[in-house]
Design a protein around this motif. Structure first.
Motif, mmCIF file in Angstrom:
data_model
loop_
_atom_site.group_PDB
_atom_site.id
_atom_site.type_symbol
_atom_site.label_atom_id
_atom_site.label_comp_id
_atom_site.label_asym_id
_atom_site.label_seq_id
_atom_site.Cartn_x
_atom_site.Cartn_y
_atom_site.Cartn_z
ATOM 1 N N LEU A 31 1.056 -1.342 -0.122
ATOM 2 C CA LEU A 31 -0.050 0.090 -0.366
ATOM 3 C C LEU A 31 0.821 1.703 0.232
ATOM 4 O O LEU A 31 1.751 1.512 0.728
ATOM 5 C CB LEU A 31 -1.126 -0.071 0.959
ATOM 6 N N ASN A 32 0.581 2.243 -1.291
ATOM 7 C CA ASN A 32 1.606 3.408 -1.122
ATOM 8 C C ASN A 32 1.005 4.173 0.126
ATOM 9 O O ASN A 32 -0.037 4.234 0.369
ATOM 10 C CB ASN A 32 1.182 3.519 -2.182
ATOM 11 N N THR A 33 2.164 5.070 0.350
ATOM 12 C CA THR A 33 1.897 6.269 0.810
ATOM 13 C C THR A 33 0.463 6.800 0.462
ATOM 14 O O THR A 33 -0.262 7.218 1.581
ATOM 15 C CB THR A 33 3.691 7.250 0.760
ATOM 16 N N ALA A 34 0.742 7.636 0.324
ATOM 17 C CA ALA A 34 -0.958 8.311 -0.218
ATOM 18 C C ALA A 34 -2.466 7.031 -0.184
ATOM 19 O O ALA A 34 -3.880 7.325 -0.102
ATOM 20 C CB ALA A 34 -1.493 8.508 -2.283
ATOM 21 N N ARG A 35 -1.814 6.318 -0.288
ATOM 22 C CA ARG A 35 -3.585 4.639 0.117
ATOM 23 C C ARG A 35 -4.245 4.870 -0.496
ATOM 24 O O ARG A 35 -5.009 4.814 -0.993
ATOM 25 C CB ARG A 35 -3.592 4.883 1.497
ATOM 26 N N ASP A 36 -3.942 4.975 -1.972
ATOM 27 C CA ASP A 36 -4.990 5.512 -3.298
ATOM 28 C C ASP A 36 -4.867 4.517 -4.835
ATOM 29 O O ASP A 36 -5.209 4.084 -4.906
ATOM 30 C CB ASP A 36 -4.772 6.446 -3.620
ATOM 31 N N ASN A 37 -3.860 3.097 -4.360
ATOM 32 C CA ASN A 37 -3.530 1.858 -4.880
ATOM 33 C C ASN A 37 -4.389 1.115 -4.607
ATOM 34 O O ASN A 37 -3.191 -0.356 -5.167
ATOM 35 C CB ASN A 37 -2.143 1.224 -5.414
ATOM 36 N N ALA A 38 -4.819 0.255 -4.202
ATOM 37 C CA ALA A 38 -6.082 -0.633 -3.184
ATOM 38 C C ALA A 38 -6.650 -1.456 -4.504
ATOM 39 O O ALA A 38 -7.670 -0.049 -4.540
ATOM 40 C CB ALA A 38 -6.262 -0.350 -2.186
ATOM 41 N N MET A 39 -6.334 -3.075 -3.894
ATOM 42 C CA MET A 39 -7.843 -3.480 -5.537
ATOM 43 C C MET A 39 -8.221 -3.719 -4.154
ATOM 44 O O MET A 39 -7.377 -4.919 -3.577
ATOM 45 C CB MET A 39 -7.082 -3.559 -6.273
ATOM 46 N N LEU A 40 -9.326 -4.103 -4.694
ATOM 47 C CA LEU A 40 -10.034 -5.644 -3.481
ATOM 48 C C LEU A 40 -10.777 -6.566 -4.435
ATOM 49 O O LEU A 40 -11.666 -5.886 -5.380
ATOM 50 C CB LEU A 40 -11.489 -5.038 -2.709
ATOM 51 N N ILE A 41 -10.438 -7.815 -4.174
ATOM 52 C CA ILE A 41 -11.259 -8.743 -5.353
ATOM 53 C C ILE A 41 -12.561 -9.432 -4.000
ATOM 54 O O ILE A 41 -12.127 -10.005 -3.488
ATOM 55 C CB ILE A 41 -10.062 -9.299 -5.456
ATOM 56 N N PHE A 42 -13.054 -9.570 -4.882
ATOM 57 C CA PHE A 42 -14.260 -11.233 -4.853
ATOM 58 C C PHE A 42 -14.701 -11.599 -5.289
ATOM 59 O O PHE A 42 -14.591 -11.961 -6.032
ATOM 60 C CB PHE A 42 -15.725 -10.177 -4.623
ATOM 61 N N THR A 43 -14.387 -12.960 -4.039
ATOM 62 C CA THR A 43 -14.372 -14.531 -5.475
ATOM 63 C C THR A 43 -15.756 -15.150 -5.643
ATOM 64 O O THR A 43 -16.717 -14.086 -4.936
ATOM 65 C CB THR A 43 -13.973 -15.087 -4.265
ATOM 66 N N GLY A 44 -15.914 -15.406 -7.044
ATOM 67 C CA GLY A 44 -16.903 -16.722 -6.961
ATOM 68 C C GLY A 44 -17.059 -17.634 -5.284
ATOM 69 O O GLY A 44 -16.828 -16.965 -4.353
ATOM 70 N N LEU A 45 -18.276 -18.076 -5.568
ATOM 71 C CA LEU A 45 -19.056 -19.069 -4.005
ATOM 72 C C LEU A 45 -17.830 -20.052 -3.287
ATOM 73 O O LEU A 45 -18.355 -19.667 -2.146
ATOM 74 C CB LEU A 45 -20.170 -20.100 -4.699
ATOM 75 N N SER A 46 -17.346 -20.863 -4.627
ATOM 76 C CA SER A 46 -16.150 -21.617 -3.182
ATOM 77 C C SER A 46 -14.495 -21.406 -3.433
ATOM 78 O O SER A 46 -14.399 -21.853 -2.502
ATOM 79 C CB SER A 46 -16.669 -23.093 -3.909
#
Length: 371
Positions: free
Chosen positions: A35-50
């Motif tokens: 995570l960079n200093t500006a905290r603006d390079n974050a990405m979130l992944i939601f998975t499938g069911l299993s």
């Protein structure tokens, strides 16, 4: 830098959309990159069911992840640039609080006393995690399959919290065919006498009753819908098993495709909690973005405020048809986003995003380089 599975304690009590609440609940997640200093390079992944939160290998867990070809240094989701979080859904038994977890109030597993689960609950749990990581706005939110619905819920419920979105083989609501298949899967589990109204032996290594047959049939139904007829024809045609490979019982397996489904099911059966499967499956059927748009999917999507989006679908997907991806793209564009729509002809059907890494990488990697 990479971290193996971590745990985030949800606010307690954690209120659920359809009533009830969880006390002392948590979700499992993994991260890659910095995570960079500006905290603006974050990405979130939601998975499938299993799937679990283990989307890719890392220094603490070198086992290949479910999206190994997509995520890592120099790959489409380049972890030298992005700080990537993948969260295991609330309600899943891959590390998060679920029906198999111990209810502190009783000292016993929740089983069917677990509150009704919605994908909005999954989204709210993820937002609590992102907030705890002191990330005000995600640079990108990615949702695959069921996770794409969770991502839509996240953006609806938390406006202004996402800059860009990648929608992968998902839907704004379940269509009757998908509901019918999942209903049959749930019925197969429920009608297995060993399911016992949810009161089976969770610790299967100790023996006891466990709905193996119901879970096996449910998984086979799923696998059939995850691939396309083109894929089945190309891989198996009408090839029969050798005589010594056939079952010595009436109406036993005769074709290679039957044997394939059986081996696939056996690898899955005791790796996923049946009650968790039931809860997440029903949550997928319940999700409907038109609830946020006076009965209109397009009006519901118009409430999502993001800058850019990539929507990917595959023409051979029978579970989340291409027209549903087109709906998402149209709705996000109407809401003011700059939208790129990619329709792929991968023969693998719904599972293409896990298999056709080359074409999905080209689309996702290209989109991310423009952010």
């Amino acid at each position: 830098m990479s971290d193996a599975r971590q745990y985030f304690s949800l606010p307690s009590p954690f209120a659920m959309k359809r009533g009830g609440m969880l006390h002392g609940a948590h979700v499992a997640y993994e991260t890659w990159g910095t995570l960079n200093t500006a905290r603006d390079n974050a990405m979130l992944i939601f998975t499938g069911l299993s799937p679990s939160a283990h989307a890719a290998s890392n220094q603490d867990d070198p086992a290949p992840g479910w999206w190994e070809g997509m995520l890592g240094p120099g790959k489409a989701i380049d972890t030298t640039r992005w700080f990537v979080i993948c969260m295991n859904s609330l309600g899943s038994d891959k590390g998060s609080t679920c029906p198999a977890s111990i209810d502190a109030a009783t000292g016993e597993p929740y089983r069917l006393s677990f509150p009704d689960l919605s994908l909005e609950d999954v989204a709210n749990a993820a937002h609590a995690l992102v907030t705890r990581l002191q990330i005000e706005k995600l640079a990108c939110l990615i949702g695959c399959s069921m996770g794409g619905m969770s991502a839509l819920a996240y953006m609806l419920l938390h406006p202004g919290s996402v800059r860009a979105h990648i929608s992968v083989d998902t839907a704004p609501q379940a269509q009757p065919f998908a509901i019918a298949i999942r209903s049959l899967q749930r019925e197969a589990i429920r009608l297995d006498p060993h399911w016992n109204n949810g009161d089976y032996d969770i610790h299967v290594e100790h023996g006891g009753r466990y709905p193996d047959i119901g879970m096996s049939i449910a998984r086979k139904l799923g696998v059939i819908t995850y691939r396309s007829a083109m894929e089945w024809n190309g891989r198996f045609a009408r090839i029969r098993l050798d005589p010594e490979e056939r079952e010595d019982q009436p109406f036993g397996f005769e074709f290679q495709v039957e044997s394939y489904l059986e081996s696939h099911a056996q690898r899955f059966v005791r790796t996923f909690d049946p009650n968790s499967y039931l809860y997440l499956s029903r949550a997928s059927d319940w999700f409907d973005i038109s609830e946020y748009g006076q009965g209109s999917v397009l009006e519901g999507l118009k409430h999502i405020r993001i800058e850019r989006a990539l929507v990917i679908g595959v023409s051979t997907d029978i579970l989340f048809p291409l027209e549903q991806q087109e709906q998402i793209a149209e709705g996000l564009e109407a809401a003011g986003a700059q939208v790129e729509f990619v329709a792929l002809d991968s023969p693998q059907g719904h599972d293409a995003f896990l298999v056709d890494i080359e074409n999905y990488s080209r689309a996702i990697g290209g989109f991310l380089t423009r952010l």
